[in-house]
Design a protein around this motif. Structure first.
Motif, PDB file in Angstrom:
ATOM      1  N   ALA A  61       0.826  -1.200   0.000  1.00 54.95           N
ATOM      2  CA  ALA A  61       0.000   0.000   0.000  1.00 54.95           C
ATOM      3  C   ALA A  61       0.863   1.254   0.000  1.00 54.95           C
ATOM      4  CB  ALA A  61      -0.926  -0.004   1.218  1.00 54.95           C
ATOM      5  N   GLU A  62       0.257   2.350  -0.463  1.00 60.50           N
ATOM      6  CA  GLU A  62       0.912   3.658  -0.497  1.00 60.50           C
ATOM      7  C   GLU A  62       0.196   4.619   0.442  1.00 60.50           C
ATOM      8  OE1 GLU A  62       1.098   5.041  -4.485  1.00 60.50           O
ATOM      9  OE2 GLU A  62       2.533   3.491  -5.120  1.00 60.50           O
ATOM     10  N   ARG A  63       0.990   5.430   1.089  1.00 60.48           N
ATOM     11  CA  ARG A  63       0.488   6.360   2.101  1.00 60.48           C
ATOM     12  C   ARG A  63      -0.200   7.558   1.464  1.00 60.48           C
ATOM     13  NH1 ARG A  63       2.496   7.598   7.538  1.00 60.48           N
ATOM     14  NH2 ARG A  63       1.850   9.696   8.128  1.00 60.48           N
ATOM     15  N   ARG A  64      -1.304   7.980   2.074  1.00 63.85           N
ATOM     16  CA  ARG A  64      -2.003   9.204   1.711  1.00 63.85           C
ATOM     17  C   ARG A  64      -2.293   9.981   2.995  1.00 63.85           C
ATOM     18  NH1 ARG A  64      -0.592   7.451  -2.425  1.00 63.85           N
ATOM     19  NH2 ARG A  64      -1.780   7.078  -4.359  1.00 63.85           N
ATOM     20  N   ALA A  65      -2.425  11.289   2.867  1.00 61.49           N
ATOM     21  CA  ALA A  65      -2.792  12.098   4.028  1.00 61.49           C
ATOM     22  C   ALA A  65      -4.171  11.682   4.521  1.00 61.49           C
ATOM     23  CB  ALA A  65      -2.787  13.575   3.658  1.00 61.49           C
ATOM     24  N   LEU A  66      -4.334  11.658   5.828  1.00 59.23           N
ATOM     25  CA  LEU A  66      -5.617  11.305   6.417  1.00 59.23           C
ATOM     26  C   LEU A  66      -6.430  12.573   6.613  1.00 59.23           C
ATOM     27  CD1 LEU A  66      -7.552   9.248   7.626  1.00 59.23           C
ATOM     28  CD2 LEU A  66      -6.293   9.408   9.787  1.00 59.23           C
ATOM     29  N   ASN A  67      -7.343  12.808   5.686  1.00 55.31           N
ATOM     30  CA  ASN A  67      -8.224  13.970   5.780  1.00 55.31           C
ATOM     31  C   ASN A  67      -9.590  13.603   5.217  1.00 55.31           C
ATOM     32  OD1 ASN A  67      -8.032  14.310   2.890  1.00 55.31           O
ATOM     33  ND2 ASN A  67      -6.043  15.316   3.219  1.00 55.31           N
ATOM     34  N   ASP A  68     -10.535  14.507   5.354  1.00 49.62           N
ATOM     35  CA  ASP A  68     -11.905  14.209   4.942  1.00 49.62           C
ATOM     36  C   ASP A  68     -12.012  13.920   3.449  1.00 49.62           C
ATOM     37  OD1 ASP A  68     -13.146  14.460   7.491  1.00 49.62           O
ATOM     38  OD2 ASP A  68     -13.134  16.635   7.314  1.00 49.62           O
ATOM     39  N   SER A  69     -11.327  14.703   2.625  1.00 51.01           N
ATOM     40  CA  SER A  69     -11.444  14.509   1.181  1.00 51.01           C
ATOM     41  C   SER A  69     -10.864  13.168   0.758  1.00 51.01           C
ATOM     42  CB  SER A  69     -10.759  15.655   0.434  1.00 51.01           C
ATOM     43  OG  SER A  69      -9.382  15.734   0.760  1.00 51.01           O
ATOM     44  N   ALA A  70      -9.750  12.767   1.360  1.00 50.99           N
ATOM     45  CA  ALA A  70      -9.149  11.479   1.004  1.00 50.99           C
ATOM     46  C   ALA A  70     -10.043  10.324   1.429  1.00 50.99           C
ATOM     47  CB  ALA A  70      -7.769  11.354   1.651  1.00 50.99           C
TER      48      ALA A  70
END
Length: 272
Positions: free
Chosen positions: A203-212
């Motif tokens: 897996a690849e990391r993404r920012a944890l925010n509402d849009s993601a």
């Protein structure tokens, strides 16, 4: 503002059964990495995500560890201390599938426990089956572990997971520490030392925010339901191939068992 260590990870899970019936499947999954010290911040800072209460996405501490609703980090710290790898003042990272619309099933939850100086003390693998049983395998990082290098670990299999494998043999783990990418490789090895099954999660990391989080409703639809539905669908396919069925024994009395660290530079197995 200090950047969160908690993050969203988007990737694929692959299972390849090697014997006695060959069978393979792959699916996409959206996972959550939670720094257990950041739970209050996540609960306040996100609109579509909550901790221990209902929301579109959520993390419930009662889904993990003792499953009694108590704070999760003290339980993890107690497990590490009981295993001789105390982590007072250190952080704990928890990798799991979040609840979506109130539902989640986590076949595997992984905890990385760090000492106060930032060094990795060990990894706790929390395994669940679809019958409601759970068992945790604690494995120390090992004295030769190099930060950033994958951990190579093993543990005796003690929990009945699939009806098409008996409770015999063991697991061999190759586990990376969370970074921009995350890789897990687990081999189920029979008593004869031969591989029975290989599973990978990359897996690849993404920012944890509402849009993601909201985007995963499109990119990873039915994320949590797909896991449990996939388990039963693949079991049906194995049954149709006349794979041998093994009756479910009672789970082990001890909720945690200990594995061993192997040399961190061992070559990984290739997924078939």
């Amino acid at each position: 503002m200090t950047a969160r260590r908690s993050a969203l990870y988007l990737g694929k899970v692959m299972h390849c059964r090697l014997a006695p019936k060959r069978h393979r499947f792959r699916y996409r999954v959206a996972s959550l990495l939670v720094d257990l010290d950041e739970l209050a911040d996540l609960d306040r800072g996100l609109r579509v995500f909550s901790v221990d209460r209902a929301n579109l996405f959520s993390f419930h501490q009662r889904d993990h560890g003792p499953r009694d609703g108590a704070a999760l980090k003290p339980w993890v710290e107690a497990v590490f201390a009981d295993q001789g790898s105390a982590i007072p003042g250190g952080r704990v990272l928890c990798f799991c599938i979040p609840r979506t619309l109130g539902y989640a099933f986590n076949p595997l939850t992984v905890y990385w426990g760090y000492r106060a100086d930032g060094s990795l003390a060990g990894v706790l693998y929390e395994v669940k089956n679809t019958f409601g049983d759970q068992h945790c395998y604690f494995v120390p990082a090992g004295p030769d572990h190099v930060p950033g290098e994958p951990l190579v670990q093993e543990a005796e299999k003690l929990l009945y997971v699939s009806p098409f494998f008996d409770v015999a043999g063991g697991y061999r783990f190759r586990t990376g520490e969370p970074s921009d990418t995350l890789g897990l490789l687990i081999r189920l090895v029979g008593p004869d030392g031969a591989d029975r099954m290989i599973a990978t999660h990359r897996a690849e990391r993404r920012a944890l925010n509402d849009s993601a989080l909201l985007a995963t409703l499109i990119t990873h639809p039915l994320n949590t339901i797909k896991v449990i539905a996939g388990i039963h669908w693949e079991a049906l396919r194995l049954w149709s191939k006349k794979a041998k069925f093994h009756s479910r024994p009672a789970p082990p009395d001890d909720p945690v068992s200990r594995g061993t660290a192997r040399h961190t530079h061992a070559r990984p197995a290739k997924a078939a």
